[in-house]
Scaffold this motif. Structure first.
Motif, PDB file in Angstrom:
ATOM      1  N   LEU A 369      22.111  43.777  45.200  1.00 57.04           N
ATOM      2  CA  LEU A 369      23.066  44.549  45.308  1.00 57.04           C
ATOM      3  C   LEU A 369      23.372  45.733  46.157  1.00 57.04           C
ATOM      4  O   LEU A 369      24.326  46.323  46.420  1.00 57.04           O
ATOM      5  CB  LEU A 369      23.735  45.031  43.686  1.00 57.04           C
ATOM      6  CG  LEU A 369      23.879  43.857  42.819  1.00 57.04           C
ATOM      7  CD1 LEU A 369      24.356  44.544  41.512  1.00 57.04           C
ATOM      8  CD2 LEU A 369      24.948  42.999  43.121  1.00 57.04           C
ATOM      9  N   VAL A 389      23.602  41.394  34.448  1.00 50.85           N
ATOM     10  CA  VAL A 389      24.258  42.629  34.512  1.00 50.85           C
ATOM     11  C   VAL A 389      24.972  43.129  33.186  1.00 50.85           C
ATOM     12  O   VAL A 389      24.982  44.256  32.616  1.00 50.85           O
ATOM     13  CB  VAL A 389      25.551  42.634  35.425  1.00 50.85           C
ATOM     14  CG1 VAL A 389      26.569  43.808  35.457  1.00 50.85           C
ATOM     15  CG2 VAL A 389      25.059  42.931  36.915  1.00 50.85           C
ATOM     16  N   MET A 425      31.821  45.571  40.079  1.00 57.41           N
ATOM     17  CA  MET A 425      30.524  45.697  40.662  1.00 57.41           C
ATOM     18  C   MET A 425      30.629  46.391  42.253  1.00 57.41           C
ATOM     19  O   MET A 425      29.836  47.186  42.643  1.00 57.41           O
ATOM     20  CB  MET A 425      29.721  44.535  40.649  1.00 57.41           C
ATOM     21  CG  MET A 425      29.285  44.231  39.026  1.00 57.41           C
ATOM     22  SD  MET A 425      28.588  42.458  39.125  1.00 57.41           S
ATOM     23  CE  MET A 425      27.162  42.495  40.238  1.00 57.41           C
ATOM     24  N   GLN A 428      31.718  49.875  42.375  1.00 55.29           N
ATOM     25  CA  GLN A 428      30.850  50.684  41.788  1.00 55.29           C
ATOM     26  C   GLN A 428      29.850  51.342  43.291  1.00 55.29           C
ATOM     27  O   GLN A 428      29.508  52.197  43.094  1.00 55.29           O
ATOM     28  CB  GLN A 428      29.740  50.108  40.839  1.00 55.29           C
ATOM     29  CG  GLN A 428      28.999  50.997  40.175  1.00 55.29           C
ATOM     30  CD  GLN A 428      29.684  51.974  39.232  1.00 55.29           C
ATOM     31  OE1 GLN A 428      31.103  51.731  38.846  1.00 55.29           O
ATOM     32  NE2 GLN A 428      29.259  53.349  39.172  1.00 55.29           N
ATOM     33  N   LEU A 602      25.737  50.749  36.122  1.00 59.27           N
ATOM     34  CA  LEU A 602      25.042  49.754  36.851  1.00 59.27           C
ATOM     35  C   LEU A 602      23.750  50.559  38.027  1.00 59.27           C
ATOM     36  O   LEU A 602      23.534  50.169  39.026  1.00 59.27           O
ATOM     37  CB  LEU A 602      26.004  49.062  38.138  1.00 59.27           C
ATOM     38  CG  LEU A 602      25.462  47.620  38.480  1.00 59.27           C
ATOM     39  CD1 LEU A 602      25.484  46.681  37.599  1.00 59.27           C
ATOM     40  CD2 LEU A 602      26.403  47.224  39.735  1.00 59.27           C
TER      41      LEU A 602
END
Length: 732
Positions: A369, A389, A425, A428, A602
């Protein structure tokens, strides 16, 4: 006597020359390495066929490049991770670390630049100095108590002086030069860039080395050979610089003899010396003879201390904006404690940072990521990534916070809708950047105020662990006088405009127009109040927070003295000054803040805080590993016969483990005969629970197990009794 030739090939087995033997208990499948296979016959390949194969390999190189890159990192999720995702993790690491490595090298080059220039200038100018005479140029470098951390300095000196003076640089340490002969061997070997035949030791055998054009041989500790070597060089430079890194660890007699010898050769070989000094020049000079001190033409140089270099590397590689991966507070605290408490150089700290990067990108599938938006596509994210996740602690905390805030649709979508989770995600990523930017800006403003003593490294670690604590800073602001507050505000305005080059943090005055305007208004107001107070004859402004506003009153009641504290009367200017301080504190509270790093959703993908791999690699504990292996061998062998022992004494255990269990029950001296009797009673033919071993076979295993215990440092031969062994270690 006739010679006998035995052509029996069974005399030598394949395992006779193998360095490692594979343990395979009886009844288990043998390893493929133990099976004897017929050697593969080599087949000749024609040059045409070889060239054709090379062309095919060259054509397929571009197609298999991604697969080759992915092979460097294993496919996680039990092998379910795609090759593209594994290759992208390696690509992100190969992109992230070189950027930091370049910044670290730049910091290290800049750290000692002033010292390098001064030392180079001194060595270069000493040759033409008429006041020097025949004295040896000597540079006294005050390195501080941590000599090991200055290894980088002497490496940079070697490079800088080699370029500036065309001299040959030799580094000496007390451990590598215990006597005069060994020191001369080291000097000659490094100056001539040749490897000594005897390894540079201080043995009795002296090697002869040929130097010069005539091929004449000299002893490898004879300076005449060095003189011949320098005379045969084309650059005709006869200058040699000898650096004593830990000069205070050398014996005084050895330093005296070396300096006297260098002085006697000064007319033929231009020697210069550098001394790394941990204490002071005066204490070092007191260890030398006065006649030796008069042979030196010296100058003193101060260097940047290792703590400052560590702070600069920390800002650049860990806290800077260019850092792709963030190290967590637990790991950072352990890294810093090891650097400060133990004798470790800056290179150990850099290696620890790189090892943390490697661990994160190698073993964390979610590190993909961290790739840029172009490389990270929706097709690259597998269902395993989504499921991983949802198992994170930060995901659970985020969902629980959404439920507590009555955002039920948001929480339900995170748990059930994969597309919605992927969208969160992606969003983020920007939240992470905003968090890091707010953290660095707040820390930069705090350090710019210079109100509370503390190092940037400690503030950074504390901010990651529990957020920023502004209580000490606010208390210090409230105690400031009217002349100190405008100076404080000016420092803050400068910090906002210029940013921090060490953190690679640009200025943000365009984004902080409201903050700058408020700070300027408070500064102008306080300056106007101070001017009004001076016009009225008041010396200084007071506020309800300053000590001048407190008055101690004395009252006598019934011949007893009573002390009471009262508030002094404040003028209108003093009250206005107190309100300005309150406004300044409120402004700081709303603009300087940071949350703990583990509160972010995260954060496991872009923050690494595992200390177990670092502790096992950089602070190994072989004793604990040996004790665990000998107590519970099933964890290493994986056999069924040892799994039932569970730390108790059993005949199915390896011989070394059995002897270790008996070893724990003995005293400081162990009778070898008693140890053998106890072992044979457990594994011999007469034992019901034993293996039924014969005495000869059991004795061979006993000797081997006892030798292995001695090799691991548990026992040694006793000097008191010949038939006993001494116990060396005790289980804590």
């Amino acid at each position: 006597m006739a010679e006998t030739h035995d052509d029996n090939p069974a005399l030598f087995e394949e395992d006779d020359h193998r360095a490692v033997y594979i343990f395979a208990p009886a009844g288990h499948n043998s390893s493929p390495l133990q099976e004897k296979a017929r050697p593969v016959k080599r087949r000749r390949v024609s040059s045409k066929r070889a060239s054709a194969a090379a062309e095919v390999a060259a054509d397929a190189e571009g197609e298999t490049q991604s697969t080759t890159t992915a092979a460097a990192f294993p496919r996680l999720f039990g092998g379910e991770e795609s090759a593209e995702a594994a290759g992208l993790r390696r690509q992100v690491f190969d992109t992230a670390w070189p950027v930091l490595d370049w910044r670290i090298k730049n910091v290290l080059r800049e750290a000692n630049r002033t010292t390098l220039e001064n030392v180079s200038s001194f060595i270069r100018d000493a040759e033409g100095d008429a006041t020097r005479g025949t004295r040896i140029p000597a540079g006294f470098i005050i390195t501080g108590p941590n000599i090991v951390s200055q290894d980088l300095l002497f490496e940079q000196l070697s490079e800088a002086l080699g370029k500036a003076t065309q001299a040959r640089f030799v580094r000496l340490r007390a451990a590598g030069a215990p006597n005069l002969k060994a020191a001369l061997k080291k000097v000659i070997r490094d100056a001539t860039a040749q490897v000594s035949l005897d390894g540079g030791g201080d043995g009795d055998e002296d090697a002869e080395v040929a130097f010069g054009r005539d091929g004449r041989k000299y002893l490898d500790y004879d300076l005449e050979g060095l003189h011949a070597f320098l005379g045969a060089q084309q650059d005709s430079s006869r200058r040699v610089i000898v650096a004593f890194e830990d000069s205070e660890a050398f014996e005084s007699s050895l330093l005296t003899d070396l300096l006297a010898l260098f002085h006697s050769w000064q007319g033929r070989i231009q020697f210069s010396v550098l001394f790394g000094i941990a204490t002071s020049v005066e204490l070092f000079q007191a260890r030398l003879l006065k006649s030796t001190a008069r042979q030196l033409f010296g100058a003193k140089f101060d260097v940047v201390q290792a703590d400052l270099v560590l702070d600069n590397v920390f800002k650049s590689a860990i806290a800077g904006t260019q850092a792709t991966l963030r190290l967590g507070p637990t790991l950072l605290r352990r890294l810093l404690d090891r650097q400060r408490d133990q004798v470790a150089g800056i290179r150990v700290f850099i290696s620890s940072i790189k090892y943390a990067y490697m661990c994160h990108f190698y073993a964390n599938p979610l590190s993909v990521l961290l790739a840029d938006e172009k490389s990270l596509t929706r097709q690259l994210l597998q269902p395993e990534h989504i499921q991983a996740v949802r198992t994170l602690d930060s995901f659970k905390a985020h969902v629980e916070a959404a439920v507590d805030a009555r955002q039920l649709n948001h929480a339900q979508s995170l748990v059930e809708d994969d597309s919605y989770l992927v969208k969160q995600m992606v969003e983020q990523r920007q939240k992470k950047q905003d968090y890091l930017m707010q953290l660095l800006r707040s820390l930069h403003l705090l350090t710019s105020m210079d109100l509370v003593p503390g190092r940037f490294t400690d503030l950074y670690v504390a901010a990651l662990a529990g957020g920023l604590d502004l209580t000490p800073t606010i208390d210090a602001i409230k105690r400031l006088g009217a002349d100190d507050v405008p100076a404080l505000i000016n420092r803050l305005l400068t910090a906002i405009q210029t940013g921090s080059p060490d953190l690679d943090l640009p200025g943000w005055e365009d984004e902080a127009e409201e903050l700058i305007s408020s700070l300027s208004e408070i500064r102008d107001e306080i300056e106007a109040l101070a001017e009004q107070a001076r016009e009225k004859g008041q010396q200084a402004l007071k506020s309800k927070f300053t000590a001048q506003s407190k008055v101690l009153r004395t009252t006598v009641v019934a011949q007893k003295v009573q002390l009471s504290q009262d508030t002094a009367k404040l003028t209108d200017e003093d009250k206005a000054f107190g309100k300005a301080i309150d406004s300044l504190v409120d402004l700081f509270t709303h603009n300087i803040y940071s949350d703990p790093i583990d509160s972010l959703f995260l954060h496991e993908a872009w923050a690494y805080d595992a200390e177990a791999p670092y502790r096992d690699v950089f602070v190994p504990r072989p004793g604990t590993t040996f004790e665990r292996a000998l107590t519970r061998p099933h964890g290493y062998l994986g056999c069924e016969c040892c799994s039932k022992a569970a730390g108790t004494l059993s005949a199915t255990l390896p011989t070394t483990c059995i002897l270790y269990q008996l070893y724990l029950e003995t005293g400081s001296l162990v009778n070898a005969a008693d140890l053998w009797s106890a072992y044979y009673a457990l594994v011999g033919e007469e034992s019901d629970a034993g293996l039924g071993l014969g005495e000869r076979e059991a004795l061979g295993r006993f000797y081997r197990g006892l030798a292995e215990l001695r090799l691991m440092g548990f026992v040694k031969q006793s000097k008191k009794k010949a038939d006993h062994v001494a116990k060396v270690k005790w289980l804590l």
